[in-house]
Design an enzyme around this catalytic site. Structure first.
Site, short mmCIF file in Angstrom:
data_model
loop_
_atom_site.label_atom_id
_atom_site.label_comp_id
_atom_site.label_asym_id
_atom_site.label_seq_id
_atom_site.Cartn_x
_atom_site.Cartn_y
_atom_site.Cartn_z
N ARG A 18 17.02 2.44 -0.47
CA ARG A 18 16.49 1.18 -1.02
C ARG A 18 15.06 0.91 -0.60
NH1 ARG A 18 20.45 -3.09 0.80
NH2 ARG A 18 19.25 -4.53 -0.48
N GLU A 158 36.19 -5.49 7.90
CA GLU A 158 35.14 -5.23 6.92
C GLU A 158 35.36 -6.12 5.71
OE1 GLU A 158 32.27 -3.15 7.33
OE2 GLU A 158 33.17 -3.79 9.20
N ALA A 366 -31.07 -2.61 13.72
CA ALA A 366 -30.31 -2.87 12.49
C ALA A 366 -30.39 -1.69 11.53
CB ALA A 366 -30.87 -4.12 11.81
N ASN A 372 -23.55 12.15 11.03
CA ASN A 372 -22.74 13.05 11.86
C ASN A 372 -22.09 14.17 11.06
OD1 ASN A 372 -21.11 11.15 10.55
ND2 ASN A 372 -19.48 11.37 12.06
N ARG A 426 -41.34 9.45 9.53
CA ARG A 426 -41.36 8.71 8.27
C ARG A 426 -42.72 8.93 7.63
NH1 ARG A 426 -41.98 3.19 11.74
NH2 ARG A 426 -44.24 3.17 11.81
C1 UD1 Z 1 28.37 -2.08 9.38
C2 UD1 Z 1 29.65 -2.57 10.02
C3 UD1 Z 1 29.82 -4.06 9.71
C4 UD1 Z 1 28.62 -4.82 10.22
C5 UD1 Z 1 27.32 -4.24 9.66
C6 UD1 Z 1 26.14 -4.85 10.36
C7 UD1 Z 1 31.19 -0.67 10.04
C8 UD1 Z 1 32.36 -0.03 9.38
N1 UD1 Z 1 30.77 -1.80 9.50
O1 UD1 Z 1 28.55 -2.23 7.99
O2 UD1 Z 1 30.98 -4.56 10.33
O3 UD1 Z 1 28.71 -6.19 9.88
O4 UD1 Z 1 27.27 -2.81 9.88
O5 UD1 Z 1 24.96 -4.43 9.76
O6 UD1 Z 1 30.73 -0.18 11.05
N2 UD1 Z 1 25.73 5.31 9.49
C9 UD1 Z 1 25.68 6.64 9.80
N3 UD1 Z 1 26.58 7.48 9.27
C10 UD1 Z 1 27.58 7.06 8.44
C11 UD1 Z 1 27.64 5.69 8.14
C12 UD1 Z 1 26.71 4.84 8.68
O7 UD1 Z 1 24.80 7.07 10.53
O8 UD1 Z 1 28.37 7.90 8.03
C13 UD1 Z 1 24.75 4.42 10.06
C14 UD1 Z 1 23.84 3.84 8.98
O9 UD1 Z 1 22.70 4.63 8.81
C15 UD1 Z 1 23.50 2.48 9.53
C16 UD1 Z 1 24.72 2.11 10.33
O10 UD1 Z 1 25.40 3.30 10.63
O11 UD1 Z 1 22.38 2.54 10.40
C17 UD1 Z 1 25.63 1.13 9.58
O12 UD1 Z 1 26.10 1.72 8.40
P1 UD1 Z 1 26.25 0.94 7.05
O13 UD1 Z 1 26.82 1.84 6.05
O14 UD1 Z 1 24.99 0.23 6.72
O15 UD1 Z 1 27.35 -0.12 7.48
P2 UD1 Z 1 27.63 -1.53 6.85
O16 UD1 Z 1 28.49 -1.38 5.66
O17 UD1 Z 1 26.36 -2.28 6.74
#
Ligand code: UD1
Ligand code: CA
Length: 454
Positions: A18, A158, A366, A372, A426
């Site tokens: 995004r 969730e 001035a 350079n 000059r």
């Molecule tokens: C998650 C939480 C939710 C919380 C929210 C806060 C879970 C299941 N849910 O939801 O409760 O309110 O964050 O922002 O944990 N990521 C990985 N690998 C993966 C999945 C995620 O590295 O396979 C990382 C993402 O890059 C991100 C973070 O984990 O930095 C959160 O993942 P995201 O998918 O954004 O979780 P949310 O649905 O926002």
């Protein structure tokens, strides 16, 4: 604070589509530093003893940034995106090294404060096995909800799994979790993926712990601590908030910011005492300002070390490699790059000083330009102390001007000038008496002839 060893697991695997950018999300910057660097810095300052960073496949750039900030961080790759618990378990080898505590943080929450993480750790020290950072967002949509009873955290639901009653809860999961190290693997390995998204949810750890008879708690924080960045709009919001924090810190440290909201700082900007910054000044990365210096309006500074009592601007541009000695003066419409300007030297108006050394108390008139660049290479200009460079001189580098030398105004200097000499480069002035009178006479004669011819 807890003396227990603490492993931080930083989840940095998100691509951040995004952001509409070819760059991975966590490598975007606010206040001159990447999102990842902000989070790693906060985590380090919360007293962690080991760092694991989980990156997406092929993300050498993210790994390199993590190593730049924390050289002994362990890098783990999450090969497939299968949920937050799956991401944490990518760092299984680090978890298995038996840290006393484990902190899980997301790399896209750059406003997280060390004090907030310390509060989370303190909750573990008081006997909880899991401590989760909760917050009350204006709009809870999309967040996991924290189900609590009598100070205990029973479960995290969730949104996609929550019923109507659970959705009405306004205390949400900020995503940051602390786990007691000795219990961590037993809990994490029990997490399944039988939910609507088919993902391994870290949030399920709370209910699993409860079934094992272990207690979880929620620690409430301000929204800023967990504010995630997913879009360029949110990046700009985070920048605004981080700028406010930096301005407040500068004011608290005694810097005079005449109009704080118009001054832009970097995370690494350093100020001495009694510094005055006028409205509309931008500090890029790596700027240090000495005691008593004044930065006048509309100046742009980056990579500059500014001595005591220096005056910069208005409308000055200091580029990386600028070093200004005590009491130096850089005035309006002067650009300085990769140059050392010694104590008391002045360049007050309309100049470019690049790849240069300007000795103490030298006056650069001035419009003086150091030439350079020859189209291929950069060359140096060296000017001694107590010299006087006449206005509108072009100093064609490489060139050296000795101590105390004078350069006549409008000179193009291509050869070295010895100390205490005068150099003129000059055209000599020619004066033709009454030349203009004769011209006008001739022109009016021509007009009369043309008139008669009609
Ligand atoms: C998650 C939480 C939710 C919380 C929210 C806060 C879970 C299941 N849910 O939801 O409760 O309110 O964050 O922002 O944990 N990521 C990985 N690998 C993966 C999945 C995620 O590295 O396979 C990382 C993402 O890059 C991100 C973070 O984990 O930095 C959160 O993942 P995201 O998918 O954004 O979780 P949310 O649905 O926002
Ligand atoms: Ca998210």
């Amino acid at each position: 604070m807890s003396e227990r060893s603490c492993l931080a697991i930083v989840l940095a695997a998100g691509e951040g589509t995004r952001m509409r950018s070819s760059r991975p999300k966590v490598l975007h910057a606010i206040v001159g530093r990447t999102l990842l660097a902000h989070v790693l810095d906060a985590v380090m300052r919360a007293g962690v003893t080991a760092m694991a960073v989980v990156v997406g496949p092929g993300r050498d750039d993210v790994a390199a940034e993590a190593k730049r900030i924390v050289p002994d961080a362990d890098i783990f790759v999450q090969h497939e995106r299968r949920g937050t618990a799956h991401a944490v378990l990518a760092a299984r080898d680090a978890i298995a090294r038996n840290a006393g505590e484990i902190l899980v943080v997301y790399a896209d929450t750059p406003l997280l404060r060390p004090a907030t993480l310390k509060r989370l750790r303190a909750a573990l020290a008081q006997g909880a096995v899991i401590a989760v950072l909760g917050f009350r967002p204006a709009d809870p949509k999309g967040y996991g909800r924290l189900i609590t009873r009598d100070g205990e955290l029973l479960a995290i639901r969730e949104e996609s799994e929550a019923d109507v009653r659970e959705r009405a809860i306004d205390l949400c999961n900020g995503g940051i979790m602390a786990l007691a190290g000795p219990n961590a693997l037993a809990i994490l390995d029990r997490i399944g993926n039988t939910n609507r998204k088919g993902e391994f949810y870290l949030t399920d750890a709370v209910e699993i712990a409860r079934k094992l008879g272990l207690k979880s708690v929620a620690v409430e924080a301000e929204e800023d601590d967990v504010r995630g960045v997913n879009t360029k709009g949110q990046l700009a919001e985070a920048e605004t908030l981080a700028q406010e924090r930096l301005r407040q810190a500068a004011l608290d440290a005694g810097v005079t910011l005449v109009a704080p909201e118009t001054v832009f700082l970097s995370a690494d900007t350093k100020f001495g005492t009694d510094v005055v910054v006028e409205p509309y000044v931008v500090f890029g990365e790596k700027v240090t300002v000495g005691d008593g210096a004044v930065i006048h309006s509309f100046s742009h500074l980056a990579g500059a070390t500014i001595g005591k009592g220096v005056s910069v601007g208005p409308f000055a541009r200091l580029r990386p490699g600028t070093r200004l000695g005590d009491g130096a003066r850089i005035g309006n419409f002067v650009e300085v790059k990769e140059a050392q300007i010694e104590a008391g030297a002045k360049a007050n108006h309309l100049s470019y000083i690049g790849d240069a050394f300007v000795g103490a108390n030298t006056n650069v008139g001035a419009g003086t330009i150091t030439c350079n660049y020859d189209g291929h290479d950069k060359h140096r200009t060296e000017i001694g102390k107590d010299a006087f460079i006449g206005s509108n001189s072009a100093l064609v580098a490489p060139v050296k001007i000795g101590d105390g030398a004078y350069i006549g105004s409008g000179s193009v200097i291509t050869d070295n000038v010895p100390a205490d000499a005068l150099a003129l480069g000059r055209g000599r002035q020619v004066v033709k008496e009454n030349w203009a009178t004769r011209l006008r006479a001739l022109k009016s004669l021509g007009k009369k002839k043309a008139h008669r011819a009609k």
